[in-house]
Design a protein around this motif. Structure first.
Motif, PDB file in Angstrom:
ATOM      1  N   TYR A  13     -35.355 -17.037   4.473  1.00  0.00           N
ATOM      2  CA  TYR A  13     -34.949 -16.305   5.677  1.00  0.00           C
ATOM      3  C   TYR A  13     -35.481 -14.879   5.669  1.00  0.00           C
ATOM      4  N   SER A  14     -35.301 -14.164   4.577  1.00  0.00           N
ATOM      5  CA  SER A  14     -35.740 -12.758   4.538  1.00  0.00           C
ATOM      6  C   SER A  14     -37.169 -12.602   4.018  1.00  0.00           C
ATOM      7  N   HIS A  15     -37.649 -13.563   3.244  1.00  0.00           N
ATOM      8  CA  HIS A  15     -38.950 -13.427   2.563  1.00  0.00           C
ATOM      9  C   HIS A  15     -39.002 -12.124   1.769  1.00  0.00           C
ATOM     10  N   PHE A  16     -37.882 -11.779   1.168  1.00  0.00           N
ATOM     11  CA  PHE A  16     -37.750 -10.517   0.418  1.00  0.00           C
ATOM     12  C   PHE A  16     -37.235 -10.844  -0.984  1.00  0.00           C
ATOM     13  N   PRO A  17     -38.160 -11.220  -1.882  1.00  0.00           N
ATOM     14  CA  PRO A  17     -37.719 -11.645  -3.215  1.00  0.00           C
ATOM     15  C   PRO A  17     -37.272 -10.489  -4.105  1.00  0.00           C
ATOM     16  N   ILE A  18     -36.213 -10.739  -4.829  1.00  0.00           N
ATOM     17  CA  ILE A  18     -35.684  -9.779  -5.803  1.00  0.00           C
ATOM     18  C   ILE A  18     -35.653 -10.467  -7.166  1.00  0.00           C
ATOM     19  N   GLY A  19     -36.008  -9.715  -8.194  1.00  0.00           N
ATOM     20  CA  GLY A  19     -35.867 -10.222  -9.558  1.00  0.00           C
ATOM     21  C   GLY A  19     -35.071  -9.221 -10.378  1.00  0.00           C
ATOM     22  N   VAL A  52     -32.191 -14.045  -9.438  1.00  0.00           N
ATOM     23  CA  VAL A  52     -32.920 -13.881  -8.175  1.00  0.00           C
ATOM     24  C   VAL A  52     -31.926 -13.961  -7.025  1.00  0.00           C
ATOM     25  N   ASN A  53     -32.345 -13.494  -5.861  1.00  0.00           N
ATOM     26  CA  ASN A  53     -31.508 -13.702  -4.688  1.00  0.00           C
ATOM     27  C   ASN A  53     -31.639 -15.149  -4.211  1.00  0.00           C
ATOM     28  N   VAL A  54     -30.502 -15.698  -3.836  1.00  0.00           N
ATOM     29  CA  VAL A  54     -30.423 -17.092  -3.382  1.00  0.00           C
ATOM     30  C   VAL A  54     -29.788 -17.069  -1.999  1.00  0.00           C
ATOM     31  N   GLU A  55     -30.602 -17.354  -0.987  1.00  0.00           N
ATOM     32  CA  GLU A  55     -30.136 -17.233   0.390  1.00  0.00           C
ATOM     33  C   GLU A  55     -29.565 -18.550   0.907  1.00  0.00           C
ATOM     34  N   ASN A  56     -28.987 -18.474   2.110  1.00  0.00           N
ATOM     35  CA  ASN A  56     -28.371 -19.648   2.722  1.00  0.00           C
ATOM     36  C   ASN A  56     -28.540 -19.547   4.228  1.00  0.00           C
ATOM     37  N   LEU A  89     -23.586 -16.046   2.947  1.00  0.00           N
ATOM     38  CA  LEU A  89     -23.383 -16.686   1.639  1.00  0.00           C
ATOM     39  C   LEU A  89     -24.445 -16.306   0.626  1.00  0.00           C
ATOM     40  N   THR A  90     -25.412 -15.524   1.061  1.00  0.00           N
ATOM     41  CA  THR A  90     -26.496 -15.105   0.158  1.00  0.00           C
ATOM     42  C   THR A  90     -25.960 -14.382  -1.067  1.00  0.00           C
ATOM     43  N   ASN A  91     -26.543 -14.723  -2.213  1.00  0.00           N
ATOM     44  CA  ASN A  91     -26.204 -14.007  -3.453  1.00  0.00           C
ATOM     45  C   ASN A  91     -27.410 -13.180  -3.889  1.00  0.00           C
ATOM     46  N   CYS A  92     -27.192 -11.903  -4.102  1.00  0.00           N
ATOM     47  CA  CYS A  92     -28.288 -11.023  -4.505  1.00  0.00           C
ATOM     48  C   CYS A  92     -28.741 -11.308  -5.942  1.00  0.00           C
ATOM     49  N   GLY A  93     -29.947 -10.876  -6.240  1.00  0.00           N
ATOM     50  CA  GLY A  93     -30.509 -11.065  -7.579  1.00  0.00           C
ATOM     51  C   GLY A  93     -29.666 -10.434  -8.682  1.00  0.00           C
ATOM     52  N   GLU A  94     -29.159  -9.242  -8.406  1.00  0.00           N
ATOM     53  CA  GLU A  94     -28.358  -8.533  -9.414  1.00  0.00           C
ATOM     54  C   GLU A  94     -27.107  -9.337  -9.766  1.00  0.00           C
ATOM     55  N   ARG A  95     -26.412  -9.796  -8.716  1.00  0.00           N
ATOM     56  CA  ARG A  95     -25.174 -10.545  -8.971  1.00  0.00           C
ATOM     57  C   ARG A  95     -25.466 -11.884  -9.621  1.00  0.00           C
ATOM     58  N   PRO A 109     -38.379   2.601  -5.136  1.00  0.00           N
ATOM     59  CA  PRO A 109     -37.589   1.678  -5.964  1.00  0.00           C
ATOM     60  C   PRO A 109     -36.391   1.102  -5.204  1.00  0.00           C
ATOM     61  N   ILE A 110     -36.178  -0.175  -5.400  1.00  0.00           N
ATOM     62  CA  ILE A 110     -35.134  -0.920  -4.686  1.00  0.00           C
ATOM     63  C   ILE A 110     -33.767  -0.252  -4.838  1.00  0.00           C
ATOM     64  N   SER A 111     -33.002  -0.300  -3.767  1.00  0.00           N
ATOM     65  CA  SER A 111     -31.661   0.283  -3.778  1.00  0.00           C
ATOM     66  C   SER A 111     -30.646  -0.857  -3.680  1.00  0.00           C
ATOM     67  N   PRO A 112     -29.881  -1.105  -4.745  1.00  0.00           N
ATOM     68  CA  PRO A 112     -28.937  -2.237  -4.733  1.00  0.00           C
ATOM     69  C   PRO A 112     -27.874  -2.087  -3.651  1.00  0.00           C
ATOM     70  N   CYS A 113     -27.426  -3.205  -3.116  1.00  0.00           N
ATOM     71  CA  CYS A 113     -26.417  -3.179  -2.048  1.00  0.00           C
ATOM     72  C   CYS A 113     -25.051  -2.793  -2.619  1.00  0.00           C
ATOM     73  N   GLY A 114     -24.152  -2.479  -1.727  1.00  0.00           N
ATOM     74  CA  GLY A 114     -22.816  -2.043  -2.141  1.00  0.00           C
ATOM     75  C   GLY A 114     -22.056  -3.102  -2.918  1.00  0.00           C
TER      76      GLY A 114
HETATM   77  N1  THU Z   1     -31.127  -8.269  -1.946  1.00  0.00           N
HETATM   78  C1  THU Z   1     -30.995  -8.393  -3.310  1.00  0.00           C
HETATM   79  O1  THU Z   1     -31.016  -9.508  -3.855  1.00  0.00           O
HETATM   80  N2  THU Z   1     -30.829  -7.258  -4.032  1.00  0.00           N
HETATM   81  C2  THU Z   1     -30.903  -6.000  -3.527  1.00  0.00           C
HETATM   82  O2  THU Z   1     -30.806  -5.026  -4.281  1.00  0.00           O
HETATM   83  C3  THU Z   1     -31.084  -5.795  -2.083  1.00  0.00           C
HETATM   84  C4  THU Z   1     -31.027  -7.005  -1.239  1.00  0.00           C
HETATM   85  C5  THU Z   1     -31.435  -9.485  -1.172  1.00  0.00           C
HETATM   86  C6  THU Z   1     -30.394 -10.054  -0.280  1.00  0.00           C
HETATM   87  C7  THU Z   1     -31.240 -10.859   0.690  1.00  0.00           C
HETATM   88  O3  THU Z   1     -31.594 -12.096   0.109  1.00  0.00           O
HETATM   89  C8  THU Z   1     -32.517 -10.037   0.823  1.00  0.00           C
HETATM   90  O4  THU Z   1     -32.561  -9.215  -0.340  1.00  0.00           O
HETATM   91  C9  THU Z   1     -32.604  -9.192   2.074  1.00  0.00           C
HETATM   92  O5  THU Z   1     -31.479  -8.405   2.205  1.00  0.00           O
END
Ligand code: THU
Length: 129
Positions: A21-27, A41-45, A50-56, A82-87
């Motif tokens: 969906y986002s085509h925005f990969p995180i590792g 990694v981020n796992v979208e839905n 329901l998306t889970n971020c890579g950090e979590r 540099p990437i900014s992690p979500c809240g």
């Molecule tokens: N996302 C992460 O996995 N980590 C971040 O630090 C920022 C955002 C993911 C969530 C979603 O899959 C995509 O990036 C776009 O928001």
């Protein structure tokens, strides 16, 4: 493992991101004090929330494998800065990491910003007291 190798591992890990969906990969790479490495990694839905971020993903993998003491976290995203992690991820970091744990945030050109968990989420809610 040297930070440069951990960054390379985070980049490699991001190739497993499930991001139709986002085509925005995180590792992410989480280093435990016992030496184990947990990648995430981020796992979208289709139901986006329901998306889970890579950090979590990395943190939850570690906790479910019995690791509770951590050394550092590396997060890579294909961002200009540099990437900014979500809240939500910052709150989960505050649950499991010491405030002075080192978080290396990595951009697509591999430039970095190093922050502590306390800097990422000051005055955090960490318990019910
Ligand atoms: N996302 C992460 O996995 N980590 C971040 O630090 C920022 C955002 C993911 C969530 C979603 O899959 C995509 O990036 C776009 O928001």
């Amino acid at each position: 493992m040297a930070t440069t190798d951990l960054i390379d591992l985070a980049v490699e890990t991001s190739k497993n991101a499930y991001v139709p969906y986002s085509h925005f990969p995180i590792g992410a790479v989480l280093v435990a004090k016992d030496g184990r490495l947990f990648t995430g990694v981020n796992v979208e839905n289709a139901s986006f929330g329901l998306t889970n971020c890579g950090e979590r993903t990395a943190i939850f993998k570690a906790v479910s494998e019995g690791a509770l003491e951590f050394e550092e976290l590396i997060v890579y995203g294909q961002t200009e800065k540099p990437i900014s992690p979500c809240g939500a991820c910052r709150q989960v970091m505050a649950e499991f990491f010491d405030k002075d744990l080192k978080v290396t945030l990595v951009a697509k050109d591999k430039s970095t910003v190093v922050m502590t968990v306390g800097e990422l989420l000051p005055y955090s809610f960490t318990d019910l007291k």
